[in-house]
Design an enzyme around this catalytic site. Structure first.
Site, PDB file in Angstrom:
ATOM      1  N   GLU A 130      -0.636   1.339   1.154  1.00 27.20           N
ATOM      2  CA  GLU A 130      -1.006   0.716   2.507  1.00 27.20           C
ATOM      3  C   GLU A 130       0.169   0.632   3.355  1.00 27.20           C
ATOM      4  OE1 GLU A 130      -4.540  -1.411   4.651  1.00 27.20           O
ATOM      5  OE2 GLU A 130      -3.672  -2.477   3.175  1.00 27.20           O
ATOM      6  N   ALA A 271      -3.125  -8.800  -2.487  1.00 29.97           N
ATOM      7  CA  ALA A 271      -3.780  -7.800  -3.266  1.00 29.97           C
ATOM      8  C   ALA A 271      -3.938  -6.647  -2.336  1.00 29.97           C
ATOM      9  CB  ALA A 271      -4.982  -8.426  -3.617  1.00 29.97           C
ATOM     10  N   MET A 272      -4.616  -5.352  -3.084  1.00 29.04           N
ATOM     11  CA  MET A 272      -4.815  -4.154  -2.214  1.00 29.04           C
ATOM     12  C   MET A 272      -6.060  -3.488  -2.486  1.00 29.04           C
ATOM     13  SD  MET A 272      -4.062  -2.108   0.020  1.00 29.04           S
ATOM     14  CE  MET A 272      -4.666  -0.634   0.216  1.00 29.04           C
ATOM     15  N   GLU A 273      -6.791  -3.131  -2.024  1.00 29.11           N
ATOM     16  CA  GLU A 273      -8.171  -2.688  -2.013  1.00 29.11           C
ATOM     17  C   GLU A 273      -8.253  -1.239  -2.362  1.00 29.11           C
ATOM     18  OE1 GLU A 273      -7.481  -2.288   2.602  1.00 29.11           O
ATOM     19  OE2 GLU A 273      -6.921  -3.576   1.035  1.00 29.11           O
ATOM     20  N   ASN A 274      -7.454  -0.587  -3.140  1.00 24.60           N
ATOM     21  CA  ASN A 274      -7.538   0.465  -3.647  1.00 24.60           C
ATOM     22  C   ASN A 274      -8.854   0.869  -4.414  1.00 24.60           C
ATOM     23  OD1 ASN A 274      -4.391   0.818  -3.576  1.00 24.60           O
ATOM     24  ND2 ASN A 274      -4.599  -0.426  -5.310  1.00 24.60           N
ATOM     25  N   GLU A 305     -10.949  -8.471  -1.390  1.00 21.48           N
ATOM     26  CA  GLU A 305     -10.891  -6.875  -1.920  1.00 21.48           C
ATOM     27  C   GLU A 305     -12.105  -6.508  -2.343  1.00 21.48           C
ATOM     28  OE1 GLU A 305      -7.990  -6.191  -0.900  1.00 21.48           O
ATOM     29  OE2 GLU A 305      -7.309  -8.079  -0.910  1.00 21.48           O
ATOM     30  N   HIS A 308     -13.950  -4.955   0.796  1.00 14.57           N
ATOM     31  CA  HIS A 308     -13.284  -3.977   1.266  1.00 14.57           C
ATOM     32  C   HIS A 308     -13.921  -2.685   0.625  1.00 14.57           C
ATOM     33  CE1 HIS A 308     -10.265  -5.020   3.949  1.00 14.57           C
ATOM     34  NE2 HIS A 308      -9.452  -5.718   3.131  1.00 14.57           N
ATOM     35  N   GLU A 327      -9.398  -6.057   8.051  1.00 12.48           N
ATOM     36  CA  GLU A 327      -9.005  -7.248   7.459  1.00 12.48           C
ATOM     37  C   GLU A 327      -9.757  -8.630   7.857  1.00 12.48           C
ATOM     38  OE1 GLU A 327      -7.275  -6.969   5.093  1.00 12.48           O
ATOM     39  OE2 GLU A 327      -6.401  -5.271   4.942  1.00 12.48           O
TER      40      GLU A 327
END
Length: 852
Positions: A130, A271-274, A305, A308, A327
């Site tokens: 992202e 963090a990242m919502e993969n 996360e 998401h 977000e």
């Protein structure tokens, strides 16, 4: 291994719209070879898509080398690829495109990031895509509304674990110590939430049962050298609580086949919502004793996360102008879930203290913008990951929930997921469902709250009769200059008086709608005038509040006596706003904090107050008194640390704050004694991270040198140790150390993202700002080059971190104005960052004047 910055990296909204009208993507087959050394990896992409016959477009592919491009069986010439895009002409209705390329590893936290663990020299990889960086790993139509199924096949060392969005398959032997993992195709998703995490990660496994009866495998991963510190059971507990809450609220079972959570090194964000493979900042693995604030922050991030997975991954915005909704919704829902279904029942207090204070700060910058921002291209997206997008948006959603009712809001959300699963939406799609569920017309609400910028201020106007009863009560609303919108608010007014035990407790609560510049509150007329009147009690509204004169006197004297944490935090916030806005002397805020912080029960609030105290002492106090007040504050912090309960959160936070602020010989003596063990605070464990904090304080104070730092690094030769050593070395108060740190960032430029941030932080850690004032001219001379040559994350870190904010003077403002004048409109994103930098100095000058 820095991410390449090449012409054409930007993508405009108009280009994305045009491409979406031309084609639809069916699937990607991506083959990756991770066994080819430390610089490049092999990337072969086959994409199947439909298009308007005869049309021309492009596919994104940030590459080192393109070996071949084959479209519908025809080899295209080398001139179609420029290292960023591949031109596609003469498309058929049904197309198969294969791109064979070499792509670059990075050390910036973008694309496919490569890290070597100093403990065992093992290689760890992870992706961060992202906003526009899946194109750094494979050829892709890089925009959120061109969803597809992705099938990854990965060749890697056989002793690695390889994780992606689909469940990890059994590897097959590829010879030479390598293996191949052939993943099943994903469900339809946007490219930015695909993921690859590879390396000898270790894991803990569990599972849960979804609301539709499926068994969902769970995994928690970390590097081998950190695994002993990972509290996987706590992560699993929060995950189960989140699943339970979100599936019930959203009326939709978890949409993906498994849920892995991976703590990865040198991560830029929290963090990242993969989808099904969430990556987290490795700092959330606590190798030393964490504060309660850190534990709660991790919990909120885990829940954020997870939210998401539905809002963002299952249903995705069409373009990045609705980034805020993605977000803000996750931010609101994570706090709601924490407060209602976990041990963190005071989550709204933390939200008020951390998120809202961030939002109010962002909303008063010259770069403020409506929640629904105009996003014309990818550069606009990058700078809009800000306090408006996350914190103001979440605050406004909370206001909306209070206005329409929580059950009505959730009913609308359930309908939204039911109608738009696996698709792309715009804001109007959600608002339509909320209107239907609540019966409210939200058009005007949306115009006032989402399409305008700025934060309102609310002030009570109270008259009292001879008997001490309220004769009249009104709430006055104002708007800042330049942002004149007066908005509707749903809020509560709280009356507080002392009980028999001397605590301030709420004796009356009145909830109402506030609209216009003046709102009369007749329901409060006739009630006895209390010791303290608190507007926006329970923090439902998004607005700055001020106290009437009597309430301000009560709060100043009895803040620590308020029984509940949320109203206490609202009063803390009001005092902070007033100090930042130069309405009250900065030294008054210092005294308020030091006189009351010991009784503050919420760890996150203590953390925020200590940060704000540092800002006030370093920037807002009048220059003539700053040193004396700072030294006195450090003494008070040591007294607080000594008085705190042994092994308590307060003791740890106060001890760290004291070390950071130690300036005098006697104070540095105390830090030295703590580090050597000749002085002991009962219950304060001298673990690895605290040792580094004490050593860095001594380094910044000139008491320890590079040899001491090297010796400590030998004792703690880990990734964390190297980061700490970088900070400590850059903090040494010598011209040589400052030049070395500066050159490492601006001249050499090979530091990884996290080491660079530490070098910048250490460079700025000075007891006397004159030590680094000579770098201001170099900064402005280099800023534009840095912006043009570096990737976004690296450049932003430098532009913000090395700005001469410690030089609080008119000269700094003037230099910034000259730079902005020369920059013109060439780079809106750089201009925005520089305007925000400038605002900090202007605000500090005003605060210093008020403090004098």
């Amino acid at each position: 291994m820095e991410a390449p910055t090449l012409p054409g990296l930007n993508l405009t909204r108009a280009e994305a719209q045009e491409r979406a009208e031309l084609l639809a993507v069916d699937s990607y087959d991506v083959e990756l070879d991770l066994t080819r050394g430390d610089r490049v990896f092999g990337s072969t992409t086959t994409v199947r898509f439909t298009a308007a016959a005869g049309a021309s477009t492009f596919i994104d592919a940030v590459t080192d080398t393109v070996h071949s491009v084959v479209l519908n069986g025809t080899e295209l010439g080398p001139d179609v690829a420029d290292g960023v895009r591949i031109r596609l002409d003469g498309l058929a209705e049904e197309n198969v495109l294969t791109v064979v390329a070499d792509a670059l590893y990075t050390n910036t936290g973008e694309g496919l990031h490569r890290f070597v663990d100093p403990v065992d020299d093992e290689v760890y990889l992870y992706t961060q895509f992202e906003v526009p960086d899946s194109r750094r790993m494979f050829a892709v139509f890089e925009q959120p509304d061109l969803k597809a199924a992705f099938r990854f096949t990965v060749k890697a060392p056989a002793h690695w674990d390889v994780v992606s969005n689909s469940p990890t398959p059994a590897p097959r032997d590829a010879g030479g110590g390598a293996a191949v993992w052939a993943f099943e195709p994903t469900l339809r998703m946007s490219s930015y939430i695909t993921a690859l995490i590879a390396g000898p990660y270790e894991s803990v496994r569990s599972e849960l049962t979804s609301s539709d009866g499926r068994t969902i495998p769970l995994g928690v991963f970390a590097r081998k050298s950190l695994m002993e510190h990972l509290d996987a059971e706590n992560v699993f507990t929060l995950t189960r609580q989140g699943f339970e809450f979100f599936e019930a609220q959203f009326g939709t079972p978890y949409p993906f086949p498994k849920y892995d959570q991976l703590f990865v090194p040198e991560f830029n964000a929290g963090a990242m919502e993969n989808a099904g493979a969430v990556t987290f900042l490795e700092s959330y693995v606590f190798r030393s004793r964490p504060t309660g604030a850190m534990v709660e922050r991790r919990a909120i991030t885990i829940l954020h996360e997870l939210a998401h997975m539905w809002f963002g991954d299952l249903v995705t915005m069409r373009w990045w102008n609705d980034l805020w909704l993605n977000e803000s919704f996750a931010e609101f829902m994570s706090t709601l879930a924490a407060a209602e279904n976990t041990e963190f029942t005071g989550a709204w207090t933390t939200f008020a203290s951390m998120e809202k204070s961030w939002a109010y700060r962002q909303d008063q910058l010259p770069s403020t913008h409506p929640i629904v921002a105009e996003i014309n291209d990818l550069e606009d997206v990058q700078v809009n990951f800000d306090g408006i997008t996350y914190a103001k948006g979440a605050s406004v959603l909370r206001q909306l929930v209070a206005w329409v009712g929580q059950e009505e809001f959730m009913a609308g959300v359930r309908s939204y997921f039911g109608k738009h699963a696996w698709g792309n939406t715009v804001l109007a799609d959600l608002m339509t469902e909320l209107e239907a569920a609540s019966g409210r017309d939200l058009a005007e609400w949306g115009r006032l709250w989402l399409e305008t910028a700025g934060v309102n201020k609310l002030v009570p106007e109270i008259t009292v009769d001879d008997d001490g009863a309220v004769a009249s009560f009104a709430i006055l609303q104002s708007a800042p200059e330049g942002y004149p919108t007066i908005r509707p608010h749903r809020l509560a007014v709280g009356f507080y008086d002392q009980d028999d035990a001397g605590r301030l407790v709420r004796t009356h609560r009145e909830e109402l709608d506030v609209a216009g510049e003046r709102t009369e509150v007749p329901a409060l007329v006739g009630l006895r005038r209390p010791a303290l009147v608190l507007l926006n009690d329970d923090d439902l509204a998004y607005a700055k509040i001020r106290l009437d004169e009597r309430s301000l006197a009560t709060a100043t004297e009895h803040l620590k006596d308020i029984a509940e944490s949320l109203p206490r935090t609202l009063l803390w916030g009001s005092a902070w706003d007033a100090a930042r806005d130069a309405e009250t002397p900065a030294r008054a805020y210092v005294e308020l904090v030091l006189n009351n912080i010991a009784q503050e029960s919420d760890s996150s609030v203590v953390l925020v107050l200590l940060r704000q105290l540092n800002t006030v002492l370093d920037y807002y106090v009048a220059a003539a008194d700053r040193r004396a007040l700072a030294e006195s504050a450090a003494e008070r912090l040591w007294e607080l640390a000594e008085a705190a309960a042994p092994a308590s959160d307060h003791q740890l936070q106060f001890a760290k704050a004291f070390a950071l602020r130690s300036r005098t010989a006697a104070q540095l003596d105390t830090v030295e004694q703590l580090l050597t063990g000749s002085r002991v605070l009962e219950g304060l464990e001298l673990d690895a991270d605290l040792r580094w904090e004490l050593l860095t304080a001594l380094a910044a104070g000139g008491r320890r040198g590079q040899a001491d730092i090297d010796a400590e690094l030998e004792r703690d030769n880990t990734a964390n140790g190297r980061l700490a050593a970088q900070l400590a070395g850059a903090a040494l108060p010598t011209a040589e150390a400052k030049r070395a740190a500066w050159d490492a960032v601006l001249v050499d430029g090979t530091l990884s993202n996290t080491l660079q941030r530490q070098a910048i932080a250490g460079f700025n850690r000075v007891h006397d700002a004159s030590l680094i004032e000579g770098y201001a001219a170099e900064y402005f001379a280099a800023a534009r080059r840095i912006w043009e040559e570096k990737g976004y994350e690296t450049a932003q870190s430098i532009i913000v971190g090395l700005y001469p904010s410690a030089q609080v003077s008119r000269e700094t403002v003037d230099r910034t104005d000259v730079f902005l004048g020369e920059l013109g409109d060439d780079s809106p994103a750089l201009r925005r960052l520089m305007l925000e930098n400038r605002d900090g100095v202007v605000r500090a000058l005003a605060a210093q004047a008020a403090d004098r």
